[in-house]
Scaffold this motif. Structure first.
Motif, PDB file in Angstrom:
ATOM      1  N   ARG A   2      -2.764 -20.201  -6.750  1.00 13.89           N
ATOM      2  CA  ARG A   2      -1.899 -19.418  -7.739  1.00 13.89           C
ATOM      3  C   ARG A   2      -1.746 -18.114  -7.161  1.00 13.89           C
ATOM      4  NH1 ARG A   2      -4.217 -17.719 -13.884  1.00 13.89           N
ATOM      5  NH2 ARG A   2      -3.027 -15.624 -13.960  1.00 13.89           N
ATOM      6  N   ARG A 126       7.304 -25.096  -3.508  1.00 19.86           N
ATOM      7  CA  ARG A 126       6.049 -25.625  -3.148  1.00 19.86           C
ATOM      8  C   ARG A 126       5.658 -26.384  -4.184  1.00 19.86           C
ATOM      9  NH1 ARG A 126       2.683 -21.434   0.309  1.00 19.86           N
ATOM     10  NH2 ARG A 126       4.519 -20.472   1.684  1.00 19.86           N
ATOM     11  N   GLU A 127       4.933 -27.612  -3.958  1.00 13.89           N
ATOM     12  CA  GLU A 127       4.017 -28.245  -5.269  1.00 13.89           C
ATOM     13  C   GLU A 127       2.674 -27.415  -5.015  1.00 13.89           C
ATOM     14  OE1 GLU A 127       3.989 -32.410  -4.887  1.00 13.89           O
ATOM     15  OE2 GLU A 127       5.676 -32.474  -3.899  1.00 13.89           O
ATOM     16  N   ALA A 128       2.133 -27.661  -6.202  1.00 15.96           N
ATOM     17  CA  ALA A 128       0.764 -27.240  -6.322  1.00 15.96           C
ATOM     18  C   ALA A 128       0.594 -25.577  -6.468  1.00 15.96           C
ATOM     19  CB  ALA A 128      -0.119 -27.986  -5.519  1.00 15.96           C
ATOM     20  N   VAL A 129       1.665 -24.970  -6.500  1.00 20.50           N
ATOM     21  CA  VAL A 129       1.613 -23.666  -6.536  1.00 20.50           C
ATOM     22  C   VAL A 129       2.020 -22.977  -7.848  1.00 20.50           C
ATOM     23  CG1 VAL A 129       2.429 -21.296  -5.648  1.00 20.50           C
ATOM     24  CG2 VAL A 129       2.072 -23.435  -4.139  1.00 20.50           C
ATOM     25  N   GLU A 130       0.962 -22.328  -8.528  1.00 24.17           N
ATOM     26  CA  GLU A 130       1.369 -21.786  -9.831  1.00 24.17           C
ATOM     27  C   GLU A 130       1.581 -20.141  -9.509  1.00 24.17           C
ATOM     28  OE1 GLU A 130      -1.775 -22.134 -12.930  1.00 24.17           O
ATOM     29  OE2 GLU A 130      -2.851 -23.149 -11.480  1.00 24.17           O
TER      30      GLU A 130
END
Length: 145
Positions: A2, A126-130
């Motif tokens: 995050r 990007r994946e999996a980035v909040e």
């Protein structure tokens, strides 16, 4: 991972960081504060120590020794010698560690806003980035767009 983007408009990083650091430490985590500017790190250290009589935030700087014991460690590089999972970037210059941090607080001002916009766009891909954007309004931090 995050990333919280904090646009500094009224207060400098040394005013905003004790608030962030207090919440991180209050949650039982450790924090790495990164800035290439030694004078800024000095101001941040002073602000952390003098956050208030009941709320001073113990900290140290890389090179002072016993880095692994520091709840808040200041450095010029994203290497958490204190085992921090949280990093605050105080100088507006984006950088990442060799291992991703669970949460990064990216503070930037008018002079680094263009870089911050580029980082925002790059992280969106990007994946999996909040990622979240915060701005100052009337002396408070509010989540925006």
């Amino acid at each position: 991972m995050r990333v919280d983007f904090y646009q500094l408009s009224r207060d400098p990083a040394e005013v905003a960081l004790p608030l962030i650091a207090g919440k991180v430490i209050g949650s039982g985590e450790r924090l790495l504060v990164v800035s290439a500017d030694g004078e800024q790190r000095k101001r941040i250290r002073q602000a952390l120590w003098s956050a208030g009589p009941d709320t001073f935030l113990a900290n140290g700087e890389v090179g002072d020794g016993q880095e692994e014991r520091q709840p808040i460690l200041l450095s010029d590089a994203p290497q958490p010698a204190n085992g921090a999972k949280f990093m605050a970037i105080a100088d507006g210059q984006w950088r990442e560690g060799s291992e991703p941090f669970a949460r990064t607080f990216y503070l930037f001002d008018e002079s680094t806003v263009q870089q911050a916009r580029g980082v925002w766009r790059e992280l969106r891909s990007r994946e999996a980035v909040e990622h979240y954007y915060w701005k100052q309004e009337g002396g408070r931090w509010i989540q925006a767009g």
